[in-house]
Design a protein around this motif. Sequence first.
Motif, short mmCIF file in Angstrom:
data_model
loop_
_atom_site.label_atom_id
_atom_site.label_comp_id
_atom_site.label_asym_id
_atom_site.label_seq_id
_atom_site.Cartn_x
_atom_site.Cartn_y
_atom_site.Cartn_z
N TYR A 328 0.85 -1.20 0.00
CA TYR A 328 0.00 0.00 0.00
C TYR A 328 0.89 1.25 0.00
O TYR A 328 2.11 1.15 0.22
CB TYR A 328 -0.99 0.00 1.17
N PRO A 329 0.30 2.45 -0.24
CA PRO A 329 1.12 3.65 -0.41
C PRO A 329 2.06 3.94 0.77
O PRO A 329 3.21 4.35 0.56
CB PRO A 329 0.08 4.76 -0.57
N GLU A 330 1.60 3.69 2.01
CA GLU A 330 2.44 4.01 3.18
C GLU A 330 3.70 3.14 3.19
O GLU A 330 4.75 3.55 3.70
CB GLU A 330 1.67 3.79 4.50
N ALA A 331 3.59 1.92 2.64
CA ALA A 331 4.75 1.02 2.61
C ALA A 331 5.83 1.61 1.69
O ALA A 331 7.02 1.63 2.01
CB ALA A 331 4.33 -0.36 2.13
N LYS A 332 5.39 2.13 0.54
CA LYS A 332 6.34 2.73 -0.40
C LYS A 332 6.95 4.00 0.20
O LYS A 332 8.16 4.23 0.09
CB LYS A 332 5.61 3.05 -1.70
N GLN A 333 6.09 4.77 0.85
CA GLN A 333 6.58 6.02 1.48
C GLN A 333 7.65 5.71 2.52
O GLN A 333 8.68 6.37 2.58
CB GLN A 333 5.38 6.70 2.14
#
Length: 475
Positions: A328-333
């Motif tokens: 999910y986006p937070e993982a990439k961030q």
Amino acid sequence: MSDLIFSDSFINGEFYKTDTRFSVDDPATEKSIIEVSDIDQTGVQQAINAAHGAFIKLKATNATTRSNVLMRWFELVIQHKQTLAELMTKEQGKPLKEALGEVEYGAGFIKWYAEQAKRSYGDVIPATDDNHRLTSFKQPIGVVAGITPWNFPIAMVTRKVAPAYAAGCSFVLKPSEHTPLCALALAYLADQAGFEQGTFNVLVSENAKMVGELLTESGAVRKFTFTGSTGVGKQLLAQCASTIKRTSMELGGNAPFIIFDNADLDEAVTGLMGAKFRNGGQTCVAANRIFVQRSVLDQVVDKLAKTVTALKVGNGLDDATDIGPLIYPEAKQKVQELVTDAKAKGAVQIGDNVELGGNYQAPVILTDVTPEMDIYHQEVFGPVVSIIAFDEEAEVLALANNVPYGLAAYFYSQDIKQIYRISEALEFGMVGINEGLISNPVAPFGGVKQSGLGREGGHQGLDEYLEEKYVCMKI
Ligand code: ADP
């Protein structure tokens, strides 16, 4: 695929619908796959009650019967391998070839514990006088509750539920809210295989805290098993204290991967690719700190850079994909923050920084990583290779061990004396020697220090669900 997609919790052999729904998203497209219903407190309690009722019946069954049911479950999972793998790639993102591998690996636990169900031997203990006979035998603990993560949506479930059932325990599972579909499909297939009503219940929820509290605080639940982050594991362990539950905790790691100068460097790089990039780096046993002896540093970085360049990042359903999206986006961030922090503190990135959009993260190689950087201490959970140069064996051992975690470690060496020294000195629950992929249903998986308690897989995995009863008889 549609015949194995379900959207409601599974309690006492039936689907349990609620009005509150949430979306399970495909990490590749960031679009919703399906809306699933979020369990309420009544549902959690019903699942515990159902599991308790089922346990009373299950503990009276014989091991051969349970073994036969497990073997049917195994066969059904294998029969639906392609469907399950596609479902996994959709909700979790990993490349289809890896998803197929995970279905087989996950099914391997079912088969192994179908076999082990028949082997929960007790002891006949030599008596200390003429008037007594001493024995001990094993009995199922009772109702088990488990919480699993999203990175291995099938294997993390089967390696808990299969040994529990083999032992004669019923189960209440809360899978990750990101990957409930694989868990529901597994429960449906278990039901078809002959799991009695209430022996395997699945609670789908976004409210992990509420479900976790009810499961850990219930007196009817006698064993709690968790796979996930160390922070959440500590919290759940504390919650289990009020009812003195047996616990198994498979928590975070910070795996060292050591390449000594006498290693076969081609094999070391191949091993590193597996240990680092499987599931896009989103595994608790992923190589996190890569220690390379200084005399071979340039050679290793060159070989690695060439191999990594060839990796294709994309949708896991595309045959050519080597690395799928992050979850999910937070993982990439988080991955990008770790890389930025490392570079600000002196790490050097080999090659260009490539932004791919969406949840896709291009692989990154960093050299000159030091213990001052966050990336050295935290699980990266992404496709980043952090390289640290070292000179002496004693130095690298001290660095490798000097973390609060102790899950997996890897090293490459061709010196037999060094192989013994290092494998004995590493403070980790699992060690790969000249091998980057070590997980196997027949072997004990687990960590030391803050990486966890207990073992999954192997003959040890069955004992996690058994109590030993000592019987002393006067004659
Ligand atoms: P990750 O960061 O890899 O998702 P987590 O430890 O947060 O790891 O999640 C693993 C599992 O723990 C998931 O099923 C998640 O829903 C669950 N979980 C997260 N927080 C809690 C909590 N406070 N209580 C119970 N379960 C939780």
